[in-house]
Scaffold this active site. Structure first.
Site, short mmCIF file in Angstrom:
data_model
loop_
_atom_site.label_atom_id
_atom_site.label_comp_id
_atom_site.label_asym_id
_atom_site.label_seq_id
_atom_site.Cartn_x
_atom_site.Cartn_y
_atom_site.Cartn_z
N ASP A 69 -25.03 -39.10 -4.06
CA ASP A 69 -24.25 -37.98 -4.60
C ASP A 69 -24.65 -37.93 -6.08
OD1 ASP A 69 -21.81 -36.12 -3.73
OD2 ASP A 69 -21.36 -36.78 -5.75
N THR A 100 -29.61 -30.68 1.22
CA THR A 100 -28.38 -30.02 0.76
C THR A 100 -28.72 -28.65 0.16
OG1 THR A 100 -27.52 -32.21 0.27
CG2 THR A 100 -26.25 -30.34 -0.54
N ASN A 110 -30.46 -32.96 -7.67
CA ASN A 110 -31.01 -32.91 -6.31
C ASN A 110 -30.67 -31.61 -5.58
OD1 ASN A 110 -30.10 -33.63 -3.22
ND2 ASN A 110 -32.13 -34.41 -3.77
N LYS A 170 -16.08 -41.68 1.05
CA LYS A 170 -16.80 -41.44 -0.21
C LYS A 170 -16.61 -42.66 -1.10
CE LYS A 170 -19.16 -38.04 -2.15
NZ LYS A 170 -19.88 -36.91 -1.52
P1 NDP Z 1 -27.40 -34.97 -9.33
O1 NDP Z 1 -26.90 -36.16 -10.04
O2 NDP Z 1 -28.76 -35.00 -8.75
O3 NDP Z 1 -27.32 -33.68 -10.28
C1 NDP Z 1 -26.10 -33.28 -10.81
C2 NDP Z 1 -26.33 -32.07 -11.70
O4 NDP Z 1 -25.06 -31.53 -12.05
C3 NDP Z 1 -27.02 -32.41 -12.99
O5 NDP Z 1 -27.76 -31.32 -13.43
C4 NDP Z 1 -25.86 -32.72 -13.92
O6 NDP Z 1 -26.17 -32.52 -15.30
C5 NDP Z 1 -24.82 -31.72 -13.47
N1 NDP Z 1 -23.48 -32.34 -13.63
C6 NDP Z 1 -22.97 -33.39 -12.95
N2 NDP Z 1 -21.74 -33.70 -13.38
C7 NDP Z 1 -21.46 -32.83 -14.36
C8 NDP Z 1 -20.34 -32.65 -15.19
N3 NDP Z 1 -19.23 -33.39 -15.11
N4 NDP Z 1 -20.42 -31.65 -16.07
C9 NDP Z 1 -21.52 -30.86 -16.15
N5 NDP Z 1 -22.61 -31.00 -15.39
C10 NDP Z 1 -22.58 -31.96 -14.50
O7 NDP Z 1 -26.31 -34.67 -8.20
P2 NDP Z 1 -26.46 -33.80 -6.87
O8 NDP Z 1 -27.37 -32.67 -7.09
O9 NDP Z 1 -26.71 -34.73 -5.75
O10 NDP Z 1 -24.96 -33.27 -6.68
C11 NDP Z 1 -24.52 -32.03 -7.22
C12 NDP Z 1 -23.27 -31.57 -6.50
O11 NDP Z 1 -23.57 -31.41 -5.10
C13 NDP Z 1 -22.09 -32.53 -6.54
O12 NDP Z 1 -20.89 -31.78 -6.52
C14 NDP Z 1 -22.20 -33.30 -5.22
O13 NDP Z 1 -20.97 -33.83 -4.81
C15 NDP Z 1 -22.66 -32.16 -4.31
N6 NDP Z 1 -23.31 -32.54 -3.08
C16 NDP Z 1 -24.40 -33.38 -3.09
C17 NDP Z 1 -25.03 -33.70 -1.91
C18 NDP Z 1 -26.26 -34.53 -1.87
O14 NDP Z 1 -26.81 -34.71 -0.77
N7 NDP Z 1 -26.76 -35.05 -2.98
C19 NDP Z 1 -24.53 -33.20 -0.62
C20 NDP Z 1 -23.43 -32.26 -0.73
C21 NDP Z 1 -22.86 -31.98 -1.92
P3 NDP Z 1 -26.42 -33.80 -16.23
O15 NDP Z 1 -27.71 -34.40 -15.75
O16 NDP Z 1 -26.49 -33.24 -17.60
O17 NDP Z 1 -25.25 -34.71 -16.01
O1 2IT Z 2 -21.09 -34.55 -0.45
C1 2IT Z 2 -21.91 -34.87 0.43
O2 2IT Z 2 -21.88 -34.36 1.55
C2 2IT Z 2 -22.92 -35.86 0.09
N1 2IT Z 2 -22.97 -36.32 -1.04
C3 2IT Z 2 -23.88 -36.34 1.15
C4 2IT Z 2 -23.26 -37.41 2.00
C5 2IT Z 2 -24.17 -38.08 2.99
O3 2IT Z 2 -23.67 -39.02 3.62
O4 2IT Z 2 -25.34 -37.71 3.15
#
Ligand code: NDP
Ligand code: 2IT
Length: 461
Positions: free
Chosen positions: A182, A226, A257, A142
């Protein structure tokens, strides 16, 4: 709204660890001071491994558990860049290459002001077991930066990404380490990162990053993967008791996302998402979230979730507060770590939630997970439930390696099949270790054993 993180378990001891595992945990605490999220993630896995070390003392004898808690390599670097006003800005970049027993390091990059080494290590550690569970040949890693993309112009984001990659490029590669997105890193950022990698190396090495755009080596379904995968996982849970999403009310946190595509798939499967959030507040829309409007607000305009309520009659916006106060049958935390503590868990239970599945990484604190268990709420941990994103990244790598591009239908079916496989592996393993129905133990044990066996086979390295 997500609350500040609180070091709850220091005052609130949880399941006692087997003595050998306690030794490992003590060493992790000593070696990694101040990295609370990393401690939390390690402890959560160790709590599942008691029956494994009783049955397989070789994992302790070969110091596999000790080794798995220590990253193979940790890279920290300076990221200077120039903002639109000509001022020099400074951020810190990280890449933690945690474990490569099963394949090249694989895992996302997070750009968020809260990022520090402890966050990157917790995410990298989780990624080892998640990637193992997918059944694909990928190790765990990561990375990220404390850079905050919010309010930055495209040109600023590009200059930051170029500076970040100017250092990162020497550490990554198709057979070495393959980053992706992420929090704060989506298609735009992956584009700038890939462009700079290509420029510096003079190689069109598609397999070096995943989450790429469709015209330059990306895979269909990776954007959706995801969120879709999490919902497929819940669908499998519901099927075990003859149920489906039909008629179910769902609350999703976040609106990024993962959240957006979780909403899309819930609606396709007949459920109704009645609320979602961002870091400033949440919206409630009893008629079901209007997905096109949500995508317009968050993906096109990159605006706040409050603008959804401004544009949608019947929807209301709550500034601050907790989205988990909204009653639902199914809760999908898809924002960030530790967003559900005991109080939010109790609110969810009172509101009627029967299933909680983690779309985010470690969004539920140990106290919340215990509250769900005590109330008979089915709980699916992120390692299993959100593995669809990285699994589809591995499918993107397969397409890159064979210079092929699969159809949406084929790729989505592969994703659904992988999620079914993870679900079944969790339950079979939970049965095998006498904790039937325990998805946490099933995911941790199944994920661990595959990596541990590979580490033993590869020798002391
Ligand atoms: P994005 O940046 O697309 O969206 C994140 C969302 O979560 C936003 O709505 C954001 O609000 C909110 N958020 C983020 N950090 C905080 C915080 N500290 N406090 C409050 N709200 C927060 O990220 P993703 O959708 O890609 O990721 C979301 C989660 O999913 C994470 O935990 C990530 O690790 C996990 N994940 C992502 C994957 C991927 O493929 N993208 C795969 C597997 C897991 P705001 O815009 O107001 O900050
Ligand atoms: O937490 C996760 O699994 C991700 N942010 C996706 C990682 C990836 O390599 O697609």
């Amino acid at each position: 709204m997500v609350r500040a993180w609180w070091p709850f378990w220091n005052d609130d001891p949880v399941t006692a660890l087997d003595t050998k595992l306690q030794d490992v945990y003590d060493e992790v605490l000593g070696r990694n001071p101040g990295e609370q999220e990393f401690h939390q993630a390690v402890r959560e896995v160790l709590e599942s491994l008691g029956p494994v070390v009783s049955k397989h003392p070789e994992y302790v004898d070969a110091a596999v558990i000790h080794r798995i808690c220590e990253p193979e390599r940790q890279i920290i670097f300076r990221v200077p860049w120039t903002d639109d006003r000509g001022n020099v800005q400074l951020n810190r970049g990280f890449r933690v290459e945690f474990n490569s027993a099963l394949g090249p390091y694989k895992g996302g990059l997070r750009f968020h002001p809260s990022v520090y080494l402890g966050i990157v290590k917790f995410l990298g550690f989780e990624q080892i077991f998640k990637n193992s569970l997918t059944g694909m040949p990928i190790g765990g890693g990561k990375g990220g930066s404390d850079f905050d993309p919010k309010g930055r112009s495209d040109a600023e984001v590009m200059r930051f990404c170029q500076s970040f990659m100017t250092e990162l490029h020497r550490h990554i590669g198709e057979y070495t380490d393959v980053p992706a997105g992420d929090i704060g890193v989506g298609g735009r950022e992956i584009g700038y990162l890939f462009g700079q990698y290509k420029r510096i190396t003079n190689r069109y090495e598609s397999g070096v990053l995943t989450g790429k755009g469709l015209s330059w080596g990306g895979s269909l379904v990776r954007t959706e993967a995801t969120g879709y995968g999490t919902v497929f996982f819940v669908d499998e849970i519901l099927k075990t008791s003859g149920q489906s999403f039909d008629g179910k009310a769902v609350v999703v946190s976040g609106s990024g996302n993962v959240a957006i595509y979780a909403v899309e798939k819930v609606h396709q499967l007949g459920g109704t998402v009645v609320a979602c959030s961002d870091s400033a507040g949440y919206i409630v829309d009893e008629d079901g979230i209007d997905l096109e409007l949500l995508k317009d607000v968050k993906e096109v305009r990159r605006a706040r979730i409050s603008e959804y309520a401004d544009a949608r009659p019947g929807a209301r916006y709550v500034a601050g507060g907790s989205v988990w106060d909204v009653p639902c049958d199914i809760a999908l935390p898809c924002a960030t770590q530790n967003e559900i503590d005991e109080a939010e868990a109790v609110a969810l239970i009172k509101g009627g939630a029967k299933v909680v599945a983690e779309g985010a990484n470690m969004p539920c604190t140990p106290a919340a997970v215990r509250a769900f268990a005590d109330a008979g709420v089915v709980f699916a941990p992120g390692k299993a439930a959100n593995a669809g994103g990285v699994a589809t990244s591995a499918l993107e790598m397969q397409q890159n390696a064979s210079r092929d591009a699969w159809s949406f239908e084929h790729t989505e079916e592969r994703l659904a099949e992988i999620m079914r496989g993870i679900h079944d592996r969790c339950l079979t393993t939970a049965d095998e270790y006498d904790v039937p129905g325990n998805y946490v133990a099933g995911a941790n044990i199944a994920g661990f054993i595959k990596v541990a066996d590979a580490m033993i086979a590869l020798g002391v390295i």
